[in-house]
Scaffold this motif. Structure first.
Motif, PDB file in Angstrom:
ATOM      1  N   SER A 155       6.614  -7.960  -4.788  1.00 30.29           N
ATOM      2  CA  SER A 155       5.353  -8.089  -4.039  1.00 30.29           C
ATOM      3  C   SER A 155       4.886  -9.533  -3.959  1.00 30.29           C
ATOM      4  CB  SER A 155       4.265  -7.230  -4.717  1.00 30.29           C
ATOM      5  OG  SER A 155       3.009  -7.513  -4.144  1.00 30.29           O
ATOM      6  N   ASP A 156       4.555  -9.951  -2.765  1.00 33.34           N
ATOM      7  CA  ASP A 156       3.934 -11.270  -2.580  1.00 33.34           C
ATOM      8  C   ASP A 156       2.548 -11.309  -3.199  1.00 33.34           C
ATOM      9  OD1 ASP A 156       6.140 -12.153  -1.277  1.00 33.34           O
ATOM     10  OD2 ASP A 156       5.303 -11.965   0.753  1.00 33.34           O
ATOM     11  N   ILE A 157       1.804 -10.163  -3.105  1.00 28.89           N
ATOM     12  CA  ILE A 157       0.455 -10.101  -3.678  1.00 28.89           C
ATOM     13  C   ILE A 157       0.512 -10.364  -5.171  1.00 28.89           C
ATOM     14  CG2 ILE A 157      -1.523  -8.591  -4.097  1.00 28.89           C
ATOM     15  CD1 ILE A 157      -0.869  -7.143  -1.492  1.00 28.89           C
ATOM     16  N   LEU A 213      -2.605  -5.572  -6.229  1.00 28.18           N
ATOM     17  CA  LEU A 213      -1.535  -4.750  -5.649  1.00 28.18           C
ATOM     18  C   LEU A 213      -1.865  -3.277  -5.783  1.00 28.18           C
ATOM     19  CD1 LEU A 213       1.272  -4.432  -4.418  1.00 28.18           C
ATOM     20  CD2 LEU A 213       2.250  -4.622  -6.730  1.00 28.18           C
ATOM     21  N   ALA A 265       4.562  -0.710   2.122  1.00 29.16           N
ATOM     22  CA  ALA A 265       4.357  -1.856   3.016  1.00 29.16           C
ATOM     23  C   ALA A 265       3.243  -1.573   4.015  1.00 29.16           C
ATOM     24  CB  ALA A 265       5.651  -2.191   3.728  1.00 29.16           C
ATOM     25  N   THR A 301      -0.163  -1.935   2.036  1.00 29.17           N
ATOM     26  CA  THR A 301      -0.511  -3.250   1.486  1.00 29.17           C
ATOM     27  C   THR A 301      -0.377  -4.373   2.501  1.00 29.17           C
ATOM     28  OG1 THR A 301       1.760  -3.627   0.760  1.00 29.17           O
ATOM     29  CG2 THR A 301       0.256  -2.558  -0.802  1.00 29.17           C
ATOM     30  N   ASP A 358       2.153  -6.047   2.685  1.00 31.60           N
ATOM     31  CA  ASP A 358       2.850  -7.036   1.845  1.00 31.60           C
ATOM     32  C   ASP A 358       4.218  -7.330   2.447  1.00 31.60           C
ATOM     33  OD1 ASP A 358       4.481  -8.168  -0.327  1.00 31.60           O
ATOM     34  OD2 ASP A 358       2.714  -7.726  -1.587  1.00 31.60           O
TER      35      ASP A 358
END
Length: 408
Positions: A6-8, A27, A49, A52, A54
């Protein structure tokens, strides 16, 4: 697995010590909240996806969709497309576009027709308001109405003067007097002036005074001599009765001349000396009358003088707009044209004087229409301009200001 991709989650440790634990609160919050498409499409199954947004999770799902779990992702995507189609079909139009165009045109026509009817209704209201403020007389007609009202008021004042004269005359019929004192006063007044200034005295008026004080004719010889040879004189003629109306007129005229001389000392017929001499003659005239009248008769005379003064002050005062409107030439033709009379009384001060002298409905209506003739009530801007320019005049006409506001 999710936190690792996850980028978050990655942003929570960006720039931190490598031993720092990953914070997954953001997240988890994103994963547990419904995505917009889930709220819009019933039965839609959102992926991690989807919820989120994300990018890291989106890449993870794309990779797994090509592996052993490809069938699961394909079936889920197919179901979601079906749910979206169902949701779109539920709100899809069931009528042809032409039906919408026709309904829109019909509604537009109804609204335009209603707007036109409303506009016509307000146009009629505006016309009614403007018509109520539009004069239905010409300027000469308005001037004639004002002059007629003033003539009538002046006639009433003259009737009061005549009535006072009548009461005075009834009480002093046959009164005579010795006018020598009056003649002496005239001679004394002349004596106070130089030969040049004697010309300032109004000789025509002074002559009327001396004529009034002339008395009876002296005794004349009969042509017969007595025993001693002296001529026998006839009986002198008794003094004539006092001309009472002439006394009142002279008093009024002398008073006017005295005020005029005092008001303009540089004028050809002015000057304090002339005013003082005229005042002396006038005082002698009053003394002459007082010497031959009783208290009751003097009271009647005072009432006649007051009535005459009120008449002249109201309708003959020099410089007054009322006097100007009533002035006539020797042939009886008014000096002021009818079409100029009404405009003379557009000024608030002149208007007040007119209404005080001739407070009739016709006179007030003529002045009201003269004022309104100067306004343009075809537009709101014109009505507002009139209120700004003639606000003071409108105060003299109860209700007019509201009428103009209604028109605006």
């Amino acid at each position: 697995m999710l936190a690792a991709n996850s980028d978050i989650a990655a942003r929570s440790v960006s720039g931190a010590d490598m031993d720092t634990a990953i914070n997954t609160d953001d997240l988890v919050r994103a994963l547990t909240d419904e995505s917009p498409i889930e709220r819009a499409v019933p039965g839609y199954t959102a992926t991690s996806a989807d919820r989120t947004g994300d990018a890291g999770l989106n890449a993870l799902e794309a990779a797994r969709a090509k592996g052993n779990n490809q069938t699961r992702f394909t079936d889920a995507a197919k179901r979601n497309r079906s749910r979206v189609e169902d949701a779109v079909n539920e709100v899809a139009p069931t009528e042809p576009p032409s039906r919408f165009s026709s309904a829109l045109e019909e509604e537009r026509n109804i609204r335009m027709r209603d707007a036109e009817m409303t506009a016509q209704m307000f146009d009629l209201d505006a016309d009614d308001a403007a018509n109520a403020l539009t004069p239905n007389t010409t300027r000469p007609e308005r001037g004639g109405a004002i002059r007629e009202g003033l003539d009538s008021a002046r006639d009433t004042a003259r009737a009061r003067t005549d009535e006072a004269y009548g009461a005075y005359r009834e009480g002093v019929e046959g009164v005579t007097g010795d006018g020598q004192g009056l003649l002496d006063a005239v001679d004394s007044a002349r004596a106070t002036l130089t030969e040049t200034r004697k010309g300032l005295l109004p000789e025509s008026t002074i002559k009327r005074v001396t004529d009034l004080a002339g008395g009876g004719a002296p005794a004349k010889p009969t042509g017969v001599l007595d025993a001693q040879g002296n001529p026998i004189m006839g009986a002198p003629e008794p003094p004539a009765n006092i001309d009472l109306a002439e006394i009142v007129d002279l008093d009024s005229e002398l008073g006017r001349l005295e005020r005029a001389a005092m008001a303009d000392p540089r004028a050809e017929k002015g000057g304090r000396n002339a005013a003082e001499a005229i005042g002396r003659v006038r005082a002698a005239l009053n003394d002459y009358v007082d010497g031959v009248l009783t208290t009751e008769q003097r009271d009647a005379l005072a009432a006649a003088k007051q009535a005459k003064f009120d008449e002249v002050d109201a309708f003959g005062r020099p410089g007054s707009p009322v006097t100007g409107a009533l002035a006539r030439n020797e042939g009886g033709v008014p000096k002021m044209r009818d079409d100029r009379v009404a405009s003379t009384f557009a000024d608030p001060q002149n208007m007040d004087e007119l209404f005080a002298k001739a407070p009739t409905d016709d006179v007030r209506r003529a002045v009201r229409e003269e004022i309104l003739s100067r306004g343009d009530f075809s537009t709101a801007k014109g009505a507002e301009k009139f209120m700004a320019e003639y606000g003071e005049q409108m105060k003299r006409f109860p209700g007019l200001e509201q009428e103009v506001r209604d028109a605006a």
